[in-house]
Design an enzyme around this catalytic site. Structure first.
Site, PDB file in Angstrom:
ATOM      1  CD  GLU A   1     -60.086  -3.868  83.597  1.00 31.31           C
ATOM      2  OE1 GLU A   1     -60.614  -2.755  83.737  1.00 31.31           O
ATOM      3  OE2 GLU A   1     -59.081  -4.234  84.223  1.00 31.31           O
TER       4      GLU A   1
ATOM      5  CB  CYS B   1     -64.903  -1.349  79.210  1.00 29.06           C
ATOM      6  SG  CYS B   1     -63.352  -2.115  78.946  1.00 29.06           S
TER       7      CYS B   1
HETATM    8  C1  UN1 Z   1     -62.264  -3.287  76.550  1.00 34.28           C
HETATM    9  O1  UN1 Z   1     -63.073  -2.633  75.921  1.00 34.28           O
HETATM   10  O2  UN1 Z   1     -62.658  -4.135  77.390  1.00 34.28           O
HETATM   11  O3  UN1 Z   1     -57.778   0.464  75.034  1.00 34.28           O
HETATM   12  C2  UN1 Z   1     -60.815  -3.203  76.342  1.00 34.28           C
HETATM   13  C3  UN1 Z   1     -58.602  -0.070  74.309  1.00 34.28           C
HETATM   14  C4  UN1 Z   1     -58.424  -1.502  73.914  1.00 34.28           C
HETATM   15  C5  UN1 Z   1     -58.964  -2.402  74.965  1.00 34.28           C
HETATM   16  C6  UN1 Z   1     -60.383  -2.201  75.333  1.00 34.28           C
HETATM   17  N1  UN1 Z   1     -57.015  -1.773  73.728  1.00 34.28           N
HETATM   18  O4  UN1 Z   1     -59.569   0.529  73.897  1.00 34.28           O
END
Ligand code: UN1
Length: 497
Positions: free
Chosen positions: A250, A284
């Site tokens: 990921e 992310c």
């Molecule tokens: C991440 O930044 O790796 O949807 C995950 C979202 C969070 C998860 C982010 N529940 O922004």
């Protein structure tokens, strides 16, 4: 004197064999030392993996509903400890308390989902092509899972991986990010307090280069789940490819929010502030591009800048803070580097673009929320992930163009469209190349019970969350039972009986 923390290996808390430690400090105030944490090496990993392999032999035989019961108790304990963990997390990671509470809540939700899955973990029973024969599939545990996680969701992301791994019957070797080892420790303590057999979870602190690589390379680790940068993911992919390990990646994102001329602009404004500057842009899923329709561009931009300038920086523990610090110096310097690149490319700096000054913020990694306008498709700020509080505004003239611009990056995690046009909304949901599309909501905030992940260089085809992650952490076995008492030949004796 700050506490010296330990690894958890083979059922006990132990010092690293290297004898070395590093300091973990509050990113909002470096004078606040959280503790000293192990700088472990390959020997620690080897001990941990061997212990986990023994743990696997035990845990795999525990019925899945009983494994689920342990995870239900984990959910109960996390609920009890929510405030305490959220405070520890804000102190070590920086994001505001409302967000760290949400982060723990995501862990709680993931625990209860896993508990329920203990009574499902469905396989299939399907008709056989032969008489008096059954054909079915079921899900088996795989072995030792290496779990390597980032700093930005110190509780939620480890739980997305560890809970399904455990529910499926695997044993875990967990390496949290060097920036959030305390939250990682609190999670492991909670698992043990809930009654998880100690051999089943191992915690090894240290760097990706030393510990993460050793876990990934270890012959007794059968599967690896990693969240982090696309560059490191590629390296892990090479390592796992050589030994045919199962790997879930990921990684990066360059997520866009499209705002059309018929959108509810107040709603879009709230959305972009949250999407771009929540978690100080270190997600992310962060909204890092705003594709603004030319008819609303100038108006929207003025109000946006006004609101961004009003965001209050500070310690995430204070109720007056909107945006916390960045995680560390390297993250801050990387953001500053992208600001320089954008300037050189002729992008127009509307606000931010510098470290936050002043006595109160002097001892933390604070960077002002930053907005650039006049960013063109193909510019580096439009293409590359910053992982910081920087938003790039791109002017667009139509939904078709916006979809093209959205898709023309190497990543594909999240995406968002603000519009009142239902046809446009469905078209975007169909054509945006991303693992997630939000309509009239920002690019962040995925829910724990739906599959989470991206396309292109964001991932390698796997999903976390929801039901799909259980596929990653288990292997399908097929069982045929022929109770005819005769030799029946599949594909040969089928229909002529
Ligand atoms: C991440 O930044 O790796 O949807 C995950 C979202 C969070 C998860 C982010 N529940 O922004």
């Amino acid at each position: 004197m700050a506490k010296t923390f330990k690894n958890f290996i083979d059922g006990s808390w132990v010092a690293p064999t290297t004898g070395e430690h590093y300091e973990n400090r509050n990113p909002a105030d470096w004078s606040d030392l959280i503790g000293r944490f192990p700088k472990s090496g390959p020997k620690d990993v080897d001990r941990a993996v061997r212990a986990a392999a023994r743990g696997f032999e035990l845990w795999r035989r525990v019925p899945a509903p009983a494994r689920g019961d342990v995870l239900r108790r984990v959910g109960d304990l996390l609920t009890e400890r929510k405030e305490e963990i959220a405070r520890a997390m804000t102190r070590e990671m920086g994001k505001v308390l409302a967000e760290t509470r949400g982060d723990v809540q995501e862990g709680i939700d993931t625990a209860y989902y896993a508990a329920g899955e203990g009574r499902r973990l469905f396989g299939y029973t399907v008709p056989s092509e032969l008489r008096n024969k059954w054909a079915m599939s079921y899900r088996r545990p795989i072995g030792v899972a290496g779990i390597i996680t980032p700093f930005n969701f110190p509780m939620a992301i480890p739980t997305w991986k560890i809970f399904p791994a455990l529910l499926c019957g695997n044993a875990v070797v967990f390496k949290p990010s060097v920036d959030v080892p305390h939250t990682g420790t609190l999670l492991v303590e909670t698992l043990l307090d809930a009654g998880l057999p100690p051999e089943v979870i191992q915690l090894v602190h240290g760097s990706g280069g030393a510990v993460g690589s050793a876990i990934t390379a270890h012959p007794k680790v059968q599967l690896v789940s990693f969240t982090g940068s696309t560059e490191i993911g590629a390296r892990l992919g090479e390592m796992c490819g050589r030994t045919h390990k199962r790997l879930s990646l990921e990684m990066g994102g360059k997520n866009a929010m499209i705002v059309m001329d018929d959108a509810d602009l107040d709603l879009a404004l709230d959305g972009v502030l949250w999407g771009a500057f929540g978690t100080t842009g270190q997600r992310c899923t962060a909204t890092s591009r705003l594709l603004l329709h030319r008819k609303v561009h100038d108006r929207f931009l003025r109000t946006l800048v006004d609101r961004v300038e009003k965001l209050r920086l500070g310690s995430g523990l204070l109720p007056t803070t909107d945006v916390g610090p960045m995680i560390n110096e390297a993250a801050l310097l990387n953001t500053a580097r992208y600001v320089d690149i954008a300037r050189q490319d002729g992008n127009e700096l509307l606000c931010g673009g510098r470290r936050a000054g002043g006595e109160r913020l002097r001892k933390g990694w604070f960077y002002r929320p930053t907005v650039f306008a006049g960013v063109k498709p193909g510019d580096r700020l439009e293409q590359e992930e910053v992982f910081g509080p920087v938003l790039a505004l791109v002017r667009i003239s139509s939904l078709d163009q916006a979809i093209r611009v959205n898709n023309d990056v190497k990543y594909g995690l999240s995406s968002a469209l603000y519009t009142r046009d239902v046809n446009g909304a469905f078209r975007a949901a169909q054509d945006l190349d991303a693992g997630i599309t939000y309509i009239n909501a920002p690019t962040i905030g995925a829910e724990a019970h739906l599959p989470f992940g991206g396309v292109k260089e964001t991932g390698n085809g796997h999903r976390e969350g929801g039901w799909e992650v259980y596929e990653f952490f288990s292997e399908t076995k097929v069982v045929y039972v022929d109770y005819s008492g005769t030799l029946q030949r599949a594909q040969i004796d089928t229909y002529d009986q």
